[in-house]
Design a protein around this motif. Structure first.
Motif, PDB file in Angstrom:
ATOM      1  N   LYS A  34       0.834  -1.198   0.000  1.00 52.14           N
ATOM      2  CA  LYS A  34       0.000   0.000   0.000  1.00 52.14           C
ATOM      3  C   LYS A  34       0.871   1.251   0.000  1.00 52.14           C
ATOM      4  CE  LYS A  34      -3.627   2.306   2.607  1.00 52.14           C
ATOM      5  NZ  LYS A  34      -4.474   2.283   3.798  1.00 52.14           N
ATOM      6  N   ALA A  35       1.967   1.234   0.760  1.00 52.05           N
ATOM      7  CA  ALA A  35       2.887   2.372   0.797  1.00 52.05           C
ATOM      8  C   ALA A  35       3.547   2.585  -0.566  1.00 52.05           C
ATOM      9  CB  ALA A  35       3.943   2.164   1.873  1.00 52.05           C
ATOM     10  N   VAL A  36       3.916   1.501  -1.236  1.00 54.00           N
ATOM     11  CA  VAL A  36       4.524   1.607  -2.566  1.00 54.00           C
ATOM     12  C   VAL A  36       3.513   2.165  -3.556  1.00 54.00           C
ATOM     13  CG1 VAL A  36       5.482   0.286  -4.493  1.00 54.00           C
ATOM     14  CG2 VAL A  36       6.200  -0.229  -2.160  1.00 54.00           C
ATOM     15  N   MET A  37       2.297   1.663  -3.515  1.00 51.13           N
ATOM     16  CA  MET A  37       1.261   2.136  -4.429  1.00 51.13           C
ATOM     17  C   MET A  37       0.948   3.612  -4.179  1.00 51.13           C
ATOM     18  SD  MET A  37       0.826  -0.425  -6.319  1.00 51.13           S
ATOM     19  CE  MET A  37      -0.537   0.119  -7.276  1.00 51.13           C
ATOM     20  N   GLN A  38       0.915   3.999  -2.925  1.00 48.61           N
ATOM     21  CA  GLN A  38       0.641   5.395  -2.589  1.00 48.61           C
ATOM     22  C   GLN A  38       1.799   6.296  -3.034  1.00 48.61           C
ATOM     23  OE1 GLN A  38      -0.085   6.019   1.539  1.00 48.61           O
ATOM     24  NE2 GLN A  38      -0.829   8.096   1.248  1.00 48.61           N
ATOM     25  N   HIS A  39       3.007   5.803  -2.920  1.00 44.79           N
ATOM     26  CA  HIS A  39       4.180   6.578  -3.330  1.00 44.79           C
ATOM     27  C   HIS A  39       4.146   6.875  -4.828  1.00 44.79           C
ATOM     28  CE1 HIS A  39       8.331   7.993  -3.170  1.00 44.79           C
ATOM     29  NE2 HIS A  39       8.563   7.268  -4.245  1.00 44.79           N
ATOM     30  N   PHE A  40       3.721   5.918  -5.619  1.00 41.24           N
ATOM     31  CA  PHE A  40       3.707   6.071  -7.064  1.00 41.24           C
ATOM     32  C   PHE A  40       2.354   6.512  -7.621  1.00 41.24           C
ATOM     33  CE2 PHE A  40       7.406   3.290  -6.563  1.00 41.24           C
ATOM     34  CZ  PHE A  40       8.322   3.990  -7.341  1.00 41.24           C
ATOM     35  N   SER A  41       1.381   6.815  -6.770  1.00 37.05           N
ATOM     36  CA  SER A  41       0.035   7.140  -7.248  1.00 37.05           C
ATOM     37  C   SER A  41       0.008   8.397  -8.124  1.00 37.05           C
ATOM     38  CB  SER A  41      -0.933   7.286  -6.075  1.00 37.05           C
ATOM     39  OG  SER A  41      -0.578   8.403  -5.279  1.00 37.05           O
ATOM     40  N   GLY A  42       0.775   9.410  -7.769  1.00 39.08           N
ATOM     41  CA  GLY A  42       0.806  10.629  -8.580  1.00 39.08           C
ATOM     42  C   GLY A  42       1.413  10.392  -9.949  1.00 39.08           C
ATOM     43  N   TYR A  43       2.479   9.619  -9.982  1.00 38.98           N
ATOM     44  CA  TYR A  43       3.133   9.308 -11.255  1.00 38.98           C
ATOM     45  C   TYR A  43       2.202   8.476 -12.134  1.00 38.98           C
ATOM     46  CZ  TYR A  43       6.697   7.691 -14.536  1.00 38.98           C
ATOM     47  OH  TYR A  43       7.412   7.407 -15.676  1.00 38.98           O
ATOM     48  N   SER A  48      -1.649   8.281 -16.738  1.00 39.06           N
ATOM     49  CA  SER A  48      -2.986   7.855 -17.150  1.00 39.06           C
ATOM     50  C   SER A  48      -3.836   8.989 -17.700  1.00 39.06           C
ATOM     51  CB  SER A  48      -3.716   7.221 -15.966  1.00 39.06           C
ATOM     52  OG  SER A  48      -2.975   6.161 -15.438  1.00 39.06           O
ATOM     53  N   LEU A  49      -3.324  10.211 -17.716  1.00 41.07           N
ATOM     54  CA  LEU A  49      -4.104  11.339 -18.226  1.00 41.07           C
ATOM     55  C   LEU A  49      -4.338  11.195 -19.719  1.00 41.07           C
ATOM     56  CD1 LEU A  49      -2.809  14.593 -16.527  1.00 41.07           C
ATOM     57  CD2 LEU A  49      -5.026  13.522 -16.303  1.00 41.07           C
ATOM     58  N   ARG A  50      -5.577  11.360 -20.101  1.00 46.50           N
ATOM     59  CA  ARG A  50      -5.951  11.283 -21.510  1.00 46.50           C
ATOM     60  C   ARG A  50      -6.958  12.385 -21.817  1.00 46.50           C
ATOM     61  NH1 ARG A  50      -1.959   9.020 -21.879  1.00 46.50           N
ATOM     62  NH2 ARG A  50      -1.630   6.813 -22.012  1.00 46.50           N
ATOM     63  N   VAL A  63      -8.313  11.200 -15.900  1.00 48.47           N
ATOM     64  CA  VAL A  63      -7.580   9.959 -15.694  1.00 48.47           C
ATOM     65  C   VAL A  63      -8.377   8.816 -16.315  1.00 48.47           C
ATOM     66  CG1 VAL A  63      -6.722   8.340 -13.954  1.00 48.47           C
ATOM     67  CG2 VAL A  63      -6.481  10.795 -13.599  1.00 48.47           C
ATOM     68  N   ASP A  64      -7.733   8.087 -17.212  1.00 47.76           N
ATOM     69  CA  ASP A  64      -8.339   6.908 -17.806  1.00 47.76           C
ATOM     70  C   ASP A  64      -8.191   5.769 -16.789  1.00 47.76           C
ATOM     71  OD1 ASP A  64      -9.001   4.634 -19.268  1.00 47.76           O
ATOM     72  OD2 ASP A  64      -8.086   5.385 -21.109  1.00 47.76           O
ATOM     73  N   GLU A  65      -9.296   5.359 -16.210  1.00 48.95           N
ATOM     74  CA  GLU A  65      -9.271   4.369 -15.129  1.00 48.95           C
ATOM     75  C   GLU A  65      -8.748   3.012 -15.579  1.00 48.95           C
ATOM     76  OE1 GLU A  65      -9.738   4.906 -11.899  1.00 48.95           O
ATOM     77  OE2 GLU A  65     -10.037   7.025 -12.370  1.00 48.95           O
ATOM     78  N   ASP A  66      -8.983   2.655 -16.824  1.00 44.72           N
ATOM     79  CA  ASP A  66      -8.477   1.383 -17.336  1.00 44.72           C
ATOM     80  C   ASP A  66      -6.950   1.388 -17.368  1.00 44.72           C
ATOM     81  OD1 ASP A  66      -8.661  -1.222 -18.552  1.00 44.72           O
ATOM     82  OD2 ASP A  66      -8.192  -0.263 -20.473  1.00 44.72           O
ATOM     83  N   ILE A  67      -6.387   2.455 -17.887  1.00 44.48           N
ATOM     84  CA  ILE A  67      -4.923   2.566 -17.935  1.00 44.48           C
ATOM     85  C   ILE A  67      -4.349   2.624 -16.529  1.00 44.48           C
ATOM     86  CG2 ILE A  67      -3.009   4.060 -18.646  1.00 44.48           C
ATOM     87  CD1 ILE A  67      -4.706   4.810 -21.090  1.00 44.48           C
ATOM     88  N   ARG A  70      -4.328  -0.815 -14.988  1.00 51.50           N
ATOM     89  CA  ARG A  70      -3.306  -1.659 -15.619  1.00 51.50           C
ATOM     90  C   ARG A  70      -1.906  -1.315 -15.113  1.00 51.50           C
ATOM     91  NH1 ARG A  70      -4.618  -2.787 -21.913  1.00 51.50           N
ATOM     92  NH2 ARG A  70      -6.803  -3.357 -21.661  1.00 51.50           N
ATOM     93  N   LEU A  71      -1.623  -0.014 -14.978  1.00 53.16           N
ATOM     94  CA  LEU A  71      -0.319   0.398 -14.471  1.00 53.16           C
ATOM     95  C   LEU A  71      -0.125  -0.031 -13.015  1.00 53.16           C
ATOM     96  CD1 LEU A  71      -0.006   3.955 -16.042  1.00 53.16           C
ATOM     97  CD2 LEU A  71       1.341   1.931 -16.606  1.00 53.16           C
ATOM     98  N   GLN A  72      -1.183   0.058 -12.220  1.00 56.75           N
ATOM     99  CA  GLN A  72      -1.092  -0.377 -10.825  1.00 56.75           C
ATOM    100  C   GLN A  72      -0.824  -1.870 -10.734  1.00 56.75           C
ATOM    101  OE1 GLN A  72      -4.787   1.034  -9.186  1.00 56.75           O
ATOM    102  NE2 GLN A  72      -3.824   2.881  -8.360  1.00 56.75           N
ATOM    103  N   SER A  73      -1.499  -2.653 -11.556  1.00 57.24           N
ATOM    104  CA  SER A  73      -1.282  -4.097 -11.495  1.00 57.24           C
ATOM    105  C   SER A  73       0.117  -4.467 -11.985  1.00 57.24           C
ATOM    106  CB  SER A  73      -2.346  -4.845 -12.297  1.00 57.24           C
ATOM    107  OG  SER A  73      -2.242  -4.561 -13.661  1.00 57.24           O
ATOM    108  N   LYS A  74       0.619  -3.754 -13.000  1.00 56.55           N
ATOM    109  CA  LYS A  74       1.988  -4.023 -13.461  1.00 56.55           C
ATOM    110  C   LYS A  74       3.010  -3.650 -12.400  1.00 56.55           C
ATOM    111  CE  LYS A  74       1.412  -3.874 -18.406  1.00 56.55           C
ATOM    112  NZ  LYS A  74       2.281  -4.811 -19.074  1.00 56.55           N
ATOM    113  N   LEU A  75       2.760  -2.571 -11.670  1.00 56.47           N
ATOM    114  CA  LEU A  75       3.667  -2.181 -10.589  1.00 56.47           C
ATOM    115  C   LEU A  75       3.661  -3.230  -9.487  1.00 56.47           C
ATOM    116  CD1 LEU A  75       5.572  -0.229  -9.161  1.00 56.47           C
ATOM    117  CD2 LEU A  75       3.549   0.985  -8.319  1.00 56.47           C
ATOM    118  N   MET A  76       2.490  -3.715  -9.118  1.00 52.66           N
ATOM    119  CA  MET A  76       2.412  -4.755  -8.078  1.00 52.66           C
ATOM    120  C   MET A  76       3.143  -6.016  -8.519  1.00 52.66           C
ATOM    121  SD  MET A  76      -1.284  -4.570  -6.256  1.00 52.66           S
ATOM    122  CE  MET A  76      -2.351  -3.880  -7.477  1.00 52.66           C
ATOM    123  N   ARG A  77       2.953  -6.410  -9.768  1.00 50.55           N
ATOM    124  CA  ARG A  77       3.640  -7.583 -10.286  1.00 50.55           C
ATOM    125  C   ARG A  77       5.152  -7.392 -10.272  1.00 50.55           C
ATOM    126  NH1 ARG A  77       1.578  -8.391 -15.746  1.00 50.55           N
ATOM    127  NH2 ARG A  77      -0.286  -7.486 -14.893  1.00 50.55           N
TER     128      ARG A  77
END
Length: 85
Positions: A34-43, A48-50, A63-67, A70-77
């Motif tokens: 959660k801390a990692v995801m929060q750290h990268f949330s702005g980036y 994801s801006l479209r 913000v395109d929610e699909d993108i 996808r970026l969040q799941s790739k970061l977690m992986r």
């Protein structure tokens, strides 16, 4: 949150994640992830801006929610497969 402005840790060098949090996230700790995801949330949000259009054809940036998801799941992986040695 208790006045910490949404941050899970308070560090003078807030541009970097502390090594123990990274290590815990690679081992699957949900709070560390959660801390990692929060750290990268702005980036992730900026990536994801479209240009979107409403029902009348007016353009706006959002913000395109699909993108974003996808970026969040790739970061977690990537965090879970990262080997910190």
């Amino acid at each position: 949150m208790n006045g910490t402005n949404g941050k899970l840790y308070d560090s003078p060098d807030s541009a970097l994640l502390p090594y123990p949090i990274i290590l815990a996230a690679t081992k699957g700790d949900p709070d560390a992830m959660k801390a990692v995801m929060q750290h990268f949330s702005g980036y992730i949000a900026s990536l994801s801006l479209r240009k979107l259009y409403d029902e009348r054809g007016n353009a706006y940036f959002g913000v395109d929610e699909d993108i974003r998801s996808r970026l969040q799941s790739k970061l977690m992986r990537a965090v879970l497969t990262f080997r910190a040695e």
